[in-house]
Design a protein around this motif. Structure first.
Motif, PDB file in Angstrom:
ATOM      1  N   LEU A  50       0.991  -1.173   0.157  1.00 16.46           N
ATOM      2  CA  LEU A  50       0.111  -0.099  -0.038  1.00 16.46           C
ATOM      3  C   LEU A  50       0.781   1.081  -0.017  1.00 16.46           C
ATOM      4  O   LEU A  50       1.445   1.567   0.861  1.00 16.46           O
ATOM      5  CB  LEU A  50      -0.956  -0.131   1.348  1.00 16.46           C
ATOM      6  CG  LEU A  50      -2.268   0.704   1.354  1.00 16.46           C
ATOM      7  CD1 LEU A  50      -3.246   0.036   0.613  1.00 16.46           C
ATOM      8  CD2 LEU A  50      -2.637   1.037   2.840  1.00 16.46           C
ATOM      9  N   THR A  51       0.823   2.004  -1.017  1.00 17.90           N
ATOM     10  CA  THR A  51       1.976   2.966  -1.351  1.00 17.90           C
ATOM     11  C   THR A  51       1.351   4.354  -0.525  1.00 17.90           C
ATOM     12  O   THR A  51       2.478   5.193  -0.246  1.00 17.90           O
ATOM     13  CB  THR A  51       2.214   3.453  -2.815  1.00 17.90           C
ATOM     14  OG1 THR A  51       0.894   3.721  -3.276  1.00 17.90           O
ATOM     15  CG2 THR A  51       2.983   2.083  -3.458  1.00 17.90           C
ATOM     16  N   GLY A  52       0.129   4.356  -0.110  1.00 18.15           N
ATOM     17  CA  GLY A  52      -0.369   5.592   0.502  1.00 18.15           C
ATOM     18  C   GLY A  52      -0.659   5.209   1.976  1.00 18.15           C
ATOM     19  O   GLY A  52       0.141   4.646   2.897  1.00 18.15           O
ATOM     20  N   ARG A  53      -1.908   5.777   2.493  1.00 18.61           N
ATOM     21  CA  ARG A  53      -2.435   5.710   3.745  1.00 18.61           C
ATOM     22  C   ARG A  53      -3.615   4.611   3.817  1.00 18.61           C
ATOM     23  O   ARG A  53      -4.245   4.300   2.825  1.00 18.61           O
ATOM     24  CB  ARG A  53      -2.815   6.943   4.102  1.00 18.61           C
ATOM     25  CG  ARG A  53      -1.895   7.880   4.320  1.00 18.61           C
ATOM     26  CD  ARG A  53      -2.229   9.366   4.943  1.00 18.61           C
ATOM     27  NE  ARG A  53      -1.273  10.167   5.048  1.00 18.61           N
ATOM     28  CZ  ARG A  53      -0.286  10.346   5.794  1.00 18.61           C
ATOM     29  NH1 ARG A  53      -0.324   9.415   6.968  1.00 18.61           N
ATOM     30  NH2 ARG A  53       0.367  11.360   5.569  1.00 18.61           N
ATOM     31  N   VAL A  54      -3.971   4.173   5.015  1.00 19.34           N
ATOM     32  CA  VAL A  54      -5.087   3.476   5.024  1.00 19.34           C
ATOM     33  C   VAL A  54      -5.933   3.749   6.506  1.00 19.34           C
ATOM     34  O   VAL A  54      -5.251   4.199   7.487  1.00 19.34           O
ATOM     35  CB  VAL A  54      -4.751   1.904   5.551  1.00 19.34           C
ATOM     36  CG1 VAL A  54      -3.817   1.762   6.756  1.00 19.34           C
ATOM     37  CG2 VAL A  54      -5.895   0.797   5.607  1.00 19.34           C
TER      38      VAL A  54
END
Length: 175
Positions: free
Chosen positions: A57-61
């Motif tokens: 996951l290259t961003g946020r969750v």
């Protein structure tokens, strides 16, 4: 009050829909998000569901009223409200991790690249080997503290929002 809750619901739905418009993002309401091993997703937003990250996951969750299970990699931060977060020993969350109203479990100190905060639950981990010291803060505030904090906030808000009782002064005008 009913109008405020309805408005909050619409804002959350529109925010998740807006995030879902970008390519590479996954945003769901009531349906779990699964990032398979070898798969790459940018951001994941889940409301009333759970997120399972085995890939990258290259961003946020962001999870609202669900759980987060990470066995892969999350490059930036993770936020879980009203649920639990479990981070495997080989997993990595690069940014800060915040859990509100739930528990967080991690197996190694290298699982978090940033700070880990838990409010209203417990932060559990395997002890560090050879007396190593955590390089980032790990903070867990118990549910009792959270309840007391919530009561304090409600009292302060009610003092600000409820108008004070004003006395009417009557003047007798006899001439």
């Amino acid at each position: 009050m009913k109008y405020a809750l309805r408005s909050l619901g619409f804002v959350l739905l529109f925010a998740s829909a807006a995030l879902g418009q970008s390519p590479g993002n996954r945003s769901y309401v009531g349906e779990d998000v699964y990032v398979a091993s070898g798969q790459q997703v940018h951001n994941a937003t889940c409301i009333f569901c759970s997120v399972q990250v085995e890939g990258d996951l290259t961003g946020r969750v962001f999870v609202l009223f669900g759980s987060l299970n990470v066995t892969g990699h999350v490059e930036k931060g993770a936020t879980v409200i009203g649920g639990n977060a479990v981070v495997d020993s080989q997993a990595r969350i690069g940014g800060d991790t915040t859990v509100l109203g739930g528990n967080a479990v991690y197996e190694s100190d290298e699982s978090f690249g940033g700070s880990a905060y838990v409010l209203g639950g417990h932060l559990s981990h395997v002890p560090l080997a050879h007396g190593q010291v955590s390089s980032h803060p790990r903070l867990s505030l118990s549910p009792l503290f959270s309840v007391l904090l919530g009561v304090l906030v409600l009292v302060l808000l009610s003092a600000l929002l409820v108008p004070g009782v004003r006395r009417r002064i009557t003047v007798n005008q006899t001439s």
